[in-house]
Design a protein around this motif. Structure first.
Motif, short mmCIF file in Angstrom:
data_model
loop_
_atom_site.label_atom_id
_atom_site.label_comp_id
_atom_site.label_asym_id
_atom_site.label_seq_id
_atom_site.Cartn_x
_atom_site.Cartn_y
_atom_site.Cartn_z
N VAL A 84 0.87 -1.18 0.00
CA VAL A 84 0.00 0.00 0.00
C VAL A 84 0.90 1.23 0.00
CG1 VAL A 84 -1.72 1.34 1.26
CG2 VAL A 84 -1.89 -1.16 1.22
N GLY A 85 0.72 2.10 -0.96
CA GLY A 85 1.57 3.28 -1.07
C GLY A 85 2.43 3.19 -2.32
N LYS A 86 3.14 4.27 -2.58
CA LYS A 86 3.94 4.34 -3.81
C LYS A 86 5.18 3.47 -3.73
CE LYS A 86 2.47 9.00 -5.17
NZ LYS A 86 2.91 10.38 -5.52
N GLU A 87 5.47 2.83 -4.85
CA GLU A 87 6.61 1.92 -4.91
C GLU A 87 7.93 2.62 -4.63
OE1 GLU A 87 8.55 -1.35 -8.02
OE2 GLU A 87 6.74 -0.21 -8.55
N ASP A 88 8.03 3.90 -5.00
CA ASP A 88 9.29 4.62 -4.84
C ASP A 88 9.36 5.42 -3.54
OD1 ASP A 88 7.42 6.52 -5.45
OD2 ASP A 88 8.59 7.48 -7.05
N ALA A 89 8.44 5.13 -2.59
CA ALA A 89 8.50 5.82 -1.29
C ALA A 89 9.84 5.51 -0.62
CB ALA A 89 7.35 5.38 -0.40
N LYS A 90 10.41 6.49 0.05
CA LYS A 90 11.74 6.32 0.64
C LYS A 90 11.73 5.60 1.98
CE LYS A 90 13.86 10.25 -1.72
NZ LYS A 90 14.60 11.51 -1.57
N ALA A 91 10.55 5.40 2.55
CA ALA A 91 10.44 4.69 3.82
C ALA A 91 9.47 3.52 3.65
CB ALA A 91 9.96 5.62 4.92
N THR A 92 9.79 2.41 4.31
CA THR A 92 8.95 1.21 4.21
C THR A 92 8.60 0.69 5.59
OG1 THR A 92 10.00 0.57 2.12
CG2 THR A 92 8.80 -1.14 3.32
N LEU A 93 7.32 0.37 5.79
CA LEU A 93 6.85 -0.24 7.02
C LEU A 93 6.32 -1.63 6.67
CD1 LEU A 93 6.44 0.69 10.05
CD2 LEU A 93 4.01 0.89 9.46
N THR A 94 6.85 -2.65 7.33
CA THR A 94 6.41 -4.03 7.10
C THR A 94 5.54 -4.46 8.27
OG1 THR A 94 8.44 -4.52 5.88
CG2 THR A 94 7.16 -6.39 6.70
N VAL A 95 4.33 -4.92 7.97
CA VAL A 95 3.37 -5.26 9.03
C VAL A 95 2.87 -6.69 8.85
CG1 VAL A 95 1.20 -4.63 10.14
CG2 VAL A 95 2.64 -2.84 9.12
N TRP A 96 3.06 -7.52 9.87
CA TRP A 96 2.53 -8.87 9.91
C TRP A 96 1.31 -8.85 10.82
CZ3 TRP A 96 5.05 -12.95 7.26
CH2 TRP A 96 6.32 -12.64 6.74
N GLU A 97 0.15 -9.22 10.29
CA GLU A 97 -1.09 -9.10 11.06
C GLU A 97 -2.00 -10.32 10.90
OE1 GLU A 97 -2.25 -4.44 11.37
OE2 GLU A 97 -2.63 -5.37 9.43
N ASP A 98 -2.85 -10.51 11.90
CA ASP A 98 -3.90 -11.54 11.89
C ASP A 98 -5.21 -10.81 12.14
OD1 ASP A 98 -5.78 -13.51 12.77
OD2 ASP A 98 -4.17 -14.83 13.40
N PHE A 99 -6.19 -11.00 11.27
CA PHE A 99 -7.44 -10.25 11.41
C PHE A 99 -8.24 -10.62 12.65
CE2 PHE A 99 -6.79 -9.61 6.77
CZ PHE A 99 -6.82 -8.22 6.78
N ARG A 100 -7.91 -11.72 13.32
CA ARG A 100 -8.57 -12.09 14.59
C ARG A 100 -7.80 -11.59 15.81
NH1 ARG A 100 -10.01 -18.38 14.94
NH2 ARG A 100 -11.00 -17.67 16.88
N CYS A 101 -6.67 -10.97 15.60
CA CYS A 101 -5.77 -10.61 16.70
C CYS A 101 -6.14 -9.26 17.32
CB CYS A 101 -4.34 -10.56 16.16
SG CYS A 101 -3.16 -9.79 17.27
N PRO A 102 -6.53 -9.24 18.61
CA PRO A 102 -6.89 -7.97 19.27
C PRO A 102 -5.75 -6.96 19.31
CG PRO A 102 -7.67 -9.85 20.55
CD PRO A 102 -6.75 -10.40 19.49
#
Length: 258
Positions: A84-102
């Motif tokens: 999500v976001g532009k491919e050439d963005a200079k910063a990257t956030l990697t998120v591992w998520e579970d949709f059942r996880c509070p």
């Protein structure tokens, strides 16, 4: 003092001692469910590390069998990243998520406005990986089915909006409501243009189930111990108790000055 009164006081002291020991034991259990410095999504009273280790080969089952069909636009070396976001963005956030996880929901509630602001400004790219940790620990298929539905939304170019809707409407951790495809389709109605025959077919057929299993396998192979796992340019910022949306925003802006 009568023997009866002494006995009553002794009994009261014993009850108080037992109660204090129960409280200390509860606190020890609570601390045991903390991984590093971060509160991660845990499965009931089981330590999440043990659950992850025990589930490396569980519950893939026939429902996840079949060819791996990645959603449109998935990237990464293993093809399990939804960007999500532009491919050439200079910063990257990697998120591992579970949709059942509070804990994942709590993270999203706190950071979503900032993430939207930064991705829309072209300063940040968020790379989402979907995990089925709760299914494997508590049983059910809600994590997997929701992840499959989110991948179906990605096919329609509406992942980010549907991702937010799923977390906004997350059931209790013990309630496997996301296992019901009807519920997932109903929530798609909250995203303009998503509830289409193509989306419904994708959800009901479990088109991306094997891809979801592959994503979860990548989570385990990565040595991560809980969700959410949030990495900023490779550094686990979810373990930083001083982290706030404003601090993350400053970090992104600093990265964009370089």
């Amino acid at each position: 003092m009568s023997e009866k009164n002494r006995e009553g006081k002794r009994t009261a002291r014993e009850r108080l001692a037992v109660e204090r020991e129960k409280q200390r034991a509860a606190e020890r259990r609570r601390r045991g469910l903390i991984v590093g410095a971060s509160v991660v999504c845990v499965l009931g009273l089981a330590a999440v590390i043990g659950v992850v280790a025990a589930n490396s080969g569980e519950d893939d089952g026939s429902d996840s069998a079949g060819p791996v069909v990645a959603p449109s636009g998935a990237v990464g070396e293993d093809g399990t990243v939804i960007p999500v976001g532009k491919e050439d963005a200079k910063a990257t956030l990697t998120v591992w998520e579970d949709f059942r996880c509070p804990a994942c929901k709590a993270f999203e509630q706190t950071y979503t406005p900032t993430l939207h602001e930064l991705t829309e400004a072209g300063q940040l790219r968020v790379e989402y990986h979907l995990v089925t940790l709760i299914d494997n620990g508590m049983g059910g298929t809600g994590s997997r089915n929701a992840a499959n539905a989110a991948a179906c939304a990605q096919d329609a170019g509406k992942f980010a909006a549907y991702h937010d809707v799923l977390f906004e409407n997350q059931p209790m951790e013990s309630d496997d409501a996301f296992a019901e495809n009807d519920r997932l389709v109903e929530l798609a109605g909250k995203v303009d243009g998503l509830d289409t025959p193509a989306f419904r077919s994708c959800v009901e057929d479990g088109r991306h189930n094997s891809w979801v299993a592959k994503s979860h396998d990548a989570f385990q192979k990565g040595g991560f111990t809980g969700t959410p796992t949030v990495l900023f340019d490779g550094e686990n910022i979810y373990q930083d108790r001083s982290m706030t949306p404003e601090k993350l925003k400053q970090m992104v802006q600093e990265a964009n000055k370089g």
